[in-house]
Scaffold this motif. Structure first.
Motif, PDB file in Angstrom:
ATOM      1  N   ARG A 151      -4.576  -2.518 -12.279  1.00 57.51           N
ATOM      2  CA  ARG A 151      -4.259  -3.357 -13.428  1.00 57.51           C
ATOM      3  C   ARG A 151      -5.528  -3.950 -14.032  1.00 57.51           C
TER       4      ARG A 151
ATOM      5  N   ARG B 110      -6.911  -5.872   0.526  1.00 58.78           N
ATOM      6  CA  ARG B 110      -6.325  -4.531   0.617  1.00 58.78           C
ATOM      7  C   ARG B 110      -7.258  -3.470   0.036  1.00 58.78           C
TER       8      ARG B 110
ATOM      9  N   ALA C 287      -5.640   2.866  -5.734  1.00 58.78           N
ATOM     10  CA  ALA C 287      -4.543   2.774  -6.689  1.00 58.78           C
ATOM     11  C   ALA C 287      -3.688   4.030  -6.589  1.00 58.78           C
TER      12      ALA C 287
ATOM     13  N   CYS D 243      -5.054  -2.172  -7.380  1.00 58.58           N
ATOM     14  CA  CYS D 243      -3.740  -2.144  -8.036  1.00 58.58           C
ATOM     15  C   CYS D 243      -3.757  -1.397  -9.365  1.00 58.58           C
TER      16      CYS D 243
ATOM     17  N   GLU E  32       3.301   4.183  -8.222  1.00 59.32           N
ATOM     18  CA  GLU E  32       4.493   3.802  -7.465  1.00 59.32           C
ATOM     19  C   GLU E  32       5.691   4.547  -8.020  1.00 59.32           C
TER      20      GLU E  32
ATOM     21  N   CYS F  52      -5.819  -8.258  -3.469  1.00 61.42           N
ATOM     22  CA  CYS F  52      -6.412  -6.931  -3.679  1.00 61.42           C
ATOM     23  C   CYS F  52      -7.722  -6.790  -2.910  1.00 61.42           C
TER      24      CYS F  52
ATOM     25  N   CYS G 264      -8.867  -3.258 -11.821  1.00 60.02           N
ATOM     26  CA  CYS G 264      -8.895  -3.452 -10.374  1.00 60.02           C
ATOM     27  C   CYS G 264      -8.731  -2.089  -9.694  1.00 60.02           C
TER      28      CYS G 264
ATOM     29  N   TYR H 244     -12.384  -7.052  -7.747  1.00 55.64           N
ATOM     30  CA  TYR H 244     -10.945  -7.123  -7.517  1.00 55.64           C
ATOM     31  C   TYR H 244     -10.320  -8.262  -8.313  1.00 55.64           C
TER      32      TYR H 244
END
Length: 55
Positions: A20, A45, A50, A18, A53, A42, A15, A37
């Motif tokens: 993932r 957004r 990506a 994110c 974090e 996602c 994706c 997505y």
């Protein structure tokens, strides 16, 4: 009766929102090439990229 595939044998994509991995789903059988997505969240957004974090 046809033999079922193992989940590890299904195609996967990453994706872009994110970051993932997500696997093929039966509802995407006809449009897998267009799927970008992993979820509706996602997809909504999609303007975000990506980001690691690190907080």
């Amino acid at each position: 009766m046809a033999r079922q595939r193992s989940k590890s044998d299904l195609p996967t994509k990453i994706c872009p929102v994110c970051g993932r991995p997500f696997t093929w789903r039966k509802k995407w059988a006809d449009c897998w090439d267009e799927v970008k997505y992993c979820s509706d969240r996602c997809r909504r957004r999609k303007n975000q990229q990506a980001t690691p974090e690190s907080q």
